[in-house]
Motif scaffolding. Structure first.
Motif, PDB file in Angstrom:
ATOM      1  N   HIS A 125       0.814  -1.224   0.000  1.00  0.00           N
ATOM      2  CA  HIS A 125       0.000   0.000   0.000  1.00  0.00           C
ATOM      3  C   HIS A 125       0.846   1.273   0.000  1.00  0.00           C
ATOM      4  CE1 HIS A 125      -4.093  -1.647   0.447  1.00  0.00           C
ATOM      5  NE2 HIS A 125      -3.501  -2.638   1.098  1.00  0.00           N
ATOM      6  N   ARG A 126       2.123   1.163  -0.327  1.00  0.00           N
ATOM      7  CA  ARG A 126       2.955   2.374  -0.367  1.00  0.00           C
ATOM      8  C   ARG A 126       2.391   3.398  -1.349  1.00  0.00           C
ATOM      9  NH1 ARG A 126       8.096   2.405   1.955  1.00  0.00           N
ATOM     10  NH2 ARG A 126       8.704   4.074   0.548  1.00  0.00           N
ATOM     11  N   GLY A 127       1.881   2.922  -2.474  1.00  0.00           N
ATOM     12  CA  GLY A 127       1.281   3.835  -3.441  1.00  0.00           C
ATOM     13  C   GLY A 127       0.050   4.525  -2.887  1.00  0.00           C
ATOM     14  N   ASP A 128      -0.730   3.803  -2.069  1.00  0.00           N
ATOM     15  CA  ASP A 128      -1.918   4.406  -1.465  1.00  0.00           C
ATOM     16  C   ASP A 128      -1.537   5.448  -0.418  1.00  0.00           C
ATOM     17  OD1 ASP A 128      -3.851   2.875  -2.912  1.00  0.00           O
ATOM     18  OD2 ASP A 128      -3.393   1.158  -1.633  1.00  0.00           O
ATOM     19  N   VAL A 129      -0.471   5.180   0.345  1.00  0.00           N
ATOM     20  CA  VAL A 129       0.006   6.175   1.304  1.00  0.00           C
ATOM     21  C   VAL A 129       0.431   7.443   0.562  1.00  0.00           C
ATOM     22  CG1 VAL A 129       1.745   6.692   3.053  1.00  0.00           C
ATOM     23  CG2 VAL A 129       0.688   4.429   2.995  1.00  0.00           C
ATOM     24  N   ALA A 130       1.114   7.268  -0.570  1.00  0.00           N
ATOM     25  CA  ALA A 130       1.517   8.427  -1.376  1.00  0.00           C
ATOM     26  C   ALA A 130       0.293   9.177  -1.905  1.00  0.00           C
ATOM     27  CB  ALA A 130       2.402   7.974  -2.533  1.00  0.00           C
ATOM     28  N   ARG A 131      -0.741   8.440  -2.323  1.00  0.00           N
ATOM     29  CA  ARG A 131      -1.963   9.094  -2.817  1.00  0.00           C
ATOM     30  C   ARG A 131      -2.657   9.875  -1.705  1.00  0.00           C
ATOM     31  NH1 ARG A 131      -6.515   6.731  -4.715  1.00  0.00           N
ATOM     32  NH2 ARG A 131      -6.116   4.695  -3.746  1.00  0.00           N
ATOM     33  N   ALA A 132      -2.667   9.318  -0.503  1.00  0.00           N
ATOM     34  CA  ALA A 132      -3.277  10.028   0.628  1.00  0.00           C
ATOM     35  C   ALA A 132      -2.518  11.310   0.934  1.00  0.00           C
ATOM     36  CB  ALA A 132      -3.318   9.122   1.855  1.00  0.00           C
ATOM     37  N   ALA A 133      -1.182  11.260   0.816  1.00  0.00           N
ATOM     38  CA  ALA A 133      -0.377  12.468   1.022  1.00  0.00           C
ATOM     39  C   ALA A 133      -0.683  13.505  -0.050  1.00  0.00           C
ATOM     40  CB  ALA A 133       1.107  12.110   1.019  1.00  0.00           C
ATOM     41  N   GLU A 134      -0.797  13.054  -1.284  1.00  0.00           N
ATOM     42  CA  GLU A 134      -1.101  13.985  -2.377  1.00  0.00           C
ATOM     43  C   GLU A 134      -2.489  14.603  -2.202  1.00  0.00           C
ATOM     44  OE1 GLU A 134      -0.570  11.337  -5.606  1.00  0.00           O
ATOM     45  OE2 GLU A 134       1.633  11.392  -5.504  1.00  0.00           O
ATOM     46  N   TRP A 135      -3.429  13.807  -1.694  1.00  0.00           N
ATOM     47  CA  TRP A 135      -4.790  14.338  -1.521  1.00  0.00           C
ATOM     48  C   TRP A 135      -4.805  15.462  -0.487  1.00  0.00           C
ATOM     49  CZ3 TRP A 135      -8.400  15.555   1.992  1.00  0.00           C
ATOM     50  CH2 TRP A 135      -9.687  15.825   1.517  1.00  0.00           C
ATOM     51  N   ILE A 136      -4.206  15.224   0.691  1.00  0.00           N
ATOM     52  CA  ILE A 136      -4.265  16.254   1.729  1.00  0.00           C
ATOM     53  C   ILE A 136      -3.406  17.452   1.344  1.00  0.00           C
ATOM     54  CG2 ILE A 136      -2.400  15.290   3.155  1.00  0.00           C
ATOM     55  CD1 ILE A 136      -5.669  17.007   4.361  1.00  0.00           C
ATOM     56  N   ALA A 137      -2.310  17.225   0.604  1.00  0.00           N
ATOM     57  CA  ALA A 137      -1.498  18.356   0.142  1.00  0.00           C
ATOM     58  C   ALA A 137      -2.311  19.233  -0.810  1.00  0.00           C
ATOM     59  CB  ALA A 137      -0.231  17.853  -0.540  1.00  0.00           C
ATOM     60  N   ALA A 138      -3.061  18.602  -1.710  1.00  0.00           N
ATOM     61  CA  ALA A 138      -3.891  19.373  -2.641  1.00  0.00           C
ATOM     62  C   ALA A 138      -4.983  20.126  -1.893  1.00  0.00           C
ATOM     63  CB  ALA A 138      -4.503  18.437  -3.683  1.00  0.00           C
ATOM     64  N   ILE A 176       5.323  18.116  -0.016  1.00  0.00           N
ATOM     65  CA  ILE A 176       5.362  16.697   0.333  1.00  0.00           C
ATOM     66  C   ILE A 176       6.827  16.294   0.414  1.00  0.00           C
ATOM     67  CG2 ILE A 176       4.743  14.349  -0.333  1.00  0.00           C
ATOM     68  CD1 ILE A 176       2.404  15.479  -1.901  1.00  0.00           C
ATOM     69  N   VAL A 177       7.255  15.892   1.590  1.00  0.00           N
ATOM     70  CA  VAL A 177       8.642  15.487   1.803  1.00  0.00           C
ATOM     71  C   VAL A 177       8.706  13.970   1.707  1.00  0.00           C
ATOM     72  CG1 VAL A 177      10.611  15.540   3.358  1.00  0.00           C
ATOM     73  CG2 VAL A 177       9.010  17.466   3.305  1.00  0.00           C
ATOM     74  N   ARG A 178       9.416  13.485   0.721  1.00  0.00           N
ATOM     75  CA  ARG A 178       9.537  12.040   0.515  1.00  0.00           C
ATOM     76  C   ARG A 178      10.882  11.573   1.066  1.00  0.00           C
ATOM     77  NH1 ARG A 178       5.276  11.239  -2.931  1.00  0.00           N
ATOM     78  NH2 ARG A 178       4.695  13.041  -4.209  1.00  0.00           N
ATOM     79  N   SER A 179      10.876  10.370   1.606  1.00  0.00           N
ATOM     80  CA  SER A 179      12.094   9.823   2.194  1.00  0.00           C
ATOM     81  C   SER A 179      12.079   8.317   2.007  1.00  0.00           C
ATOM     82  CB  SER A 179      12.163  10.172   3.687  1.00  0.00           C
ATOM     83  OG  SER A 179      11.125   9.506   4.387  1.00  0.00           O
ATOM     84  N   ALA A 180      13.046   7.654   2.628  1.00  0.00           N
ATOM     85  CA  ALA A 180      13.066   6.193   2.570  1.00  0.00           C
ATOM     86  C   ALA A 180      11.841   5.611   3.254  1.00  0.00           C
ATOM     87  CB  ALA A 180      14.339   5.669   3.225  1.00  0.00           C
ATOM     88  N   LEU A 194       3.886  18.901   4.744  1.00  0.00           N
ATOM     89  CA  LEU A 194       4.091  20.106   5.542  1.00  0.00           C
ATOM     90  C   LEU A 194       3.371  21.268   4.873  1.00  0.00           C
ATOM     91  CD1 LEU A 194       7.953  19.780   6.109  1.00  0.00           C
ATOM     92  CD2 LEU A 194       6.125  18.874   7.553  1.00  0.00           C
ATOM     93  N   ALA A 195       2.778  22.138   5.666  1.00  0.00           N
ATOM     94  CA  ALA A 195       2.097  23.311   5.118  1.00  0.00           C
ATOM     95  C   ALA A 195       2.121  24.429   6.145  1.00  0.00           C
ATOM     96  CB  ALA A 195       0.657  22.980   4.735  1.00  0.00           C
ATOM     97  N   ARG A 196       1.997  25.649   5.644  1.00  0.00           N
ATOM     98  CA  ARG A 196       1.948  26.815   6.531  1.00  0.00           C
ATOM     99  C   ARG A 196       0.938  27.810   5.990  1.00  0.00           C
ATOM    100  NH1 ARG A 196       6.961  30.951   7.944  1.00  0.00           N
ATOM    101  NH2 ARG A 196       5.804  32.312   9.370  1.00  0.00           N
ATOM    102  N   SER A 233       0.693  26.065  11.119  1.00  0.00           N
ATOM    103  CA  SER A 233       1.459  25.090  10.346  1.00  0.00           C
ATOM    104  C   SER A 233       0.846  23.713  10.529  1.00  0.00           C
ATOM    105  CB  SER A 233       2.926  25.066  10.802  1.00  0.00           C
ATOM    106  OG  SER A 233       3.539  26.321  10.613  1.00  0.00           O
ATOM    107  N   PHE A 234       0.968  22.888   9.493  1.00  0.00           N
ATOM    108  CA  PHE A 234       0.455  21.523   9.540  1.00  0.00           C
ATOM    109  C   PHE A 234       1.592  20.538   9.290  1.00  0.00           C
ATOM    110  CE2 PHE A 234      -3.403  23.877   8.336  1.00  0.00           C
ATOM    111  CZ  PHE A 234      -4.323  23.341   9.231  1.00  0.00           C
ATOM    112  N   VAL A 235       1.616  19.471  10.070  1.00  0.00           N
ATOM    113  CA  VAL A 235       2.511  18.341   9.840  1.00  0.00           C
ATOM    114  C   VAL A 235       1.630  17.105   9.760  1.00  0.00           C
ATOM    115  CG1 VAL A 235       4.389  16.925  10.746  1.00  0.00           C
ATOM    116  CG2 VAL A 235       4.429  19.413  11.069  1.00  0.00           C
ATOM    117  N   VAL A 236       1.611  16.467   8.580  1.00  0.00           N
ATOM    118  CA  VAL A 236       0.760  15.294   8.366  1.00  0.00           C
ATOM    119  C   VAL A 236       1.679  14.100   8.125  1.00  0.00           C
ATOM    120  CG1 VAL A 236      -1.363  14.501   7.284  1.00  0.00           C
ATOM    121  CG2 VAL A 236      -0.732  16.914   7.114  1.00  0.00           C
ATOM    122  N   ASP A 237       1.765  13.245   9.109  1.00  0.00           N
ATOM    123  CA  ASP A 237       2.718  12.135   9.135  1.00  0.00           C
ATOM    124  C   ASP A 237       2.161  10.949   8.347  1.00  0.00           C
ATOM    125  OD1 ASP A 237       4.656  10.294   9.835  1.00  0.00           O
ATOM    126  OD2 ASP A 237       4.467  10.594  12.001  1.00  0.00           O
ATOM    127  N   GLY A 238       2.991  10.361   7.494  1.00  0.00           N
ATOM    128  CA  GLY A 238       2.569   9.187   6.740  1.00  0.00           C
ATOM    129  C   GLY A 238       2.990   7.876   7.358  1.00  0.00           C
TER     130      GLY A 238
END
Length: 464
Positions: free
Chosen positions: A38-51, A62-66, A72-74, A147-152
């Motif tokens: 479900h890594r792709g779904d986690v990425a989609r959820a991040a993209e949704w809230i970022a939008a 959207i900060v991507r990492s390993a 993040l938003a302000r 500011s918003f921090v939305v943890d994946g």
């Protein structure tokens, strides 16, 4: 002074249907962080809230990492503001598991409830604060920087979150921020609740190996060491150590009856249920695996342990004591391996009087009562991290129903309470800014929930 609070409350009331529609879109994404599929779904959820956040501010990343992404938003205040607020939440969820009465990623409104995985933990609670900022933005902007921090990856221990926050403090602009987290439960229906302590947590995997090949249990049983018994004995030793880790005093928390009712019919101990679940140490075996061939003595046994540590005790010290107990066997040819997969320190959250007063003022306006106080046996890894970064105790303001089904089937929020959560957040942002006044400072006869959901019912009875 800023007199727009009543306008913001009115805007929030009008926008509740739109906010709920958005929440349901987000809930349809199966963002299960613990499953690589479900890594792709986690990425989609991040993209949704970022939008979604990008509709209010251009400062979104959207900060991507390993590990999984962090959003993040302000949102800047309408005028230069001294006060800053950082809202933390998470977009990932646990696997749904069995027992659902509807499809877990197809939100259903039933009996005044919204039912879906993530409805309470934590998409629903976090979305209340997004809706609050949107209400302020619709009348010109919030009275303080938000500011918003939305943890994946909260559900897997928030690995990498500290590195993300350290690298992007400039975007967050939150050097002196008050931290607000809504990822906990209410003490009862319609009772917004401040969590004043949380236990620490350790996730430990234990593997015991005694050889390469299984052998016949009839021929060699009693002579060959059984790794299952070695592991079981090790767990019992560790459990005795954990039971001795007892907190001091009895902070406010659930009653024994609350714990019994929330245990979903499971067998419970006879006494001290509230203390056992909030201030005492606890070891739970969440998985155990041994053997694969009938009639053979296994070569390997594995277990995953969930360990909870009293809030004021040092987690590293506790781990050393637990590890020593697990390794304390007298079989030199037995190999025992430990892997600490996740950890979080416990916290005691004593709010300054002015912060507590502002929280109570906001809750009175929205719910007609001040916030209750409760201690929690749960652990949110980011709480201790954010406490250490910003040097002040995060506000853990819980909006989840006491029977929210988080991590279980039919996870849910009460729609009327959720609408009042949005109003609470709107008011709290105003009061924390130190510059907002309201023409109306009383709980209205017709609240958000009464107006929007006049016939809603609370609790599990609505599921039947």
């Amino acid at each position: 002074m800023d007199s727009r609070l009543d306008d913001a409350r009115g805007a929030g009331r009008r926008r509740i249907p739109v906010a709920l529609d958005g929440l349901e879109q987000w809930l349809r994404i199966p963002s299960i962080s613990g499953d690589p599929a479900h890594r792709g779904d986690v990425a989609r959820a991040a993209e949704w809230i970022a939008a979604r956040l990008a509709k209010t501010t251009g400062a979104v990343r959207i900060v991507r990492s390993a590990h999984n992404p962090v959003v993040l938003a302000r949102v800047s205040a309408t005028r230069p503001a001294v006060a800053r607020l950082l809202v933390y939440g998470h977009l990932d969820v646990k696997p749904p598991g069995p027992g659902w009465t509807s499809k877990p990623f197809e939100p259903v409104r039933r009996g005044g409830l919204l039912i879906a995985r993530g409805a309470s933990d934590d998409k629903g609670q976090f979305m209340a604060h997004v809706a609050a900022v949107e209400a302020w933005a619709s009348i010109g902007g919030p009275p303080l920087d938000v500011s918003f921090v939305v943890d994946g990856a909260e559900e897997i221990g928030s690995p990498g979150l500290k590195a993300v926050l350290d690298r992007h403090r400039g975007l967050l602009g939150a050097d002196a921020a008050t931290v607000l987290i809504s990822d906990t439960k209410m003490a009862g229906p319609g009772r917004p609740t401040l969590t004043v302590s949380q236990r620490g947590m350790l996730g430990v995997k234990v593997v015991v190996s005694t050889g390469r090949e299984g052998v016949h249990a009839g021929r060699y049983g009693g002579a060959v060491i059984d790794p299952t018994q070695v592991l079981a004995a090790a767990i019992l030793r560790a459990a005795r150590v954990v039971r001795r880790l007892t907190g001091a005093g009895r902070p406010p928390g659930p009653t024994d009856a609350d714990v019994r009712n929330g245990a979903a019919g499971r067998a419970v101990h006879r006494d001290r249920l509230a203390e056992r679940s909030t201030t005492c140490g606890a070891l739970t075996v969440t998985s155990f695996e041994s053997g694969s061939t009938a009639g053979a003595i296994p070569t390997t046994a594995k277990a995953t342990l969930d360990v909870r540590i009293p809030p004021q005790l040092n987690v590293a010290d506790a781990y050393r004591a637990i590890a020593a107990a697990l390794r304390g066997n007298d079989h030199p040819r037995v190999d025992l391996q430990l892997n600490c997969m996740a950890s979080a320190s416990g916290v005691l959250l004593r709010q300054p009087p002015t912060v507590r007063q502002n929280v109570d003022r906001a809750c009175r306006l929205a719910f007609g009562r001040p916030a209750a106080s409760i201690s929690s046996g749960g652990s949110i890894p980011a709480v201790d991290l954010l406490f250490r970064i910003f040097g002040r105790p995060p506000i853990l303001l819980g909006f989840g129903p006491p029977d929210d089904g988080a991590h279980g089937p039919d996870e849910r929020i009460h729609l009327g309470d959720w609408a009042n959560c949005v109003e609470t957040s709107i008011c709290l942002m105003g009061f924390l800014s130190g510059s907002v006044t309201a023409a109306s400072t009383q709980h209205p006869d017709s609240s958000f929930s009464d107006t929007l959901f006049p016939h809603g019912s609370r609790g599990t009875a609505a599921l039947l």
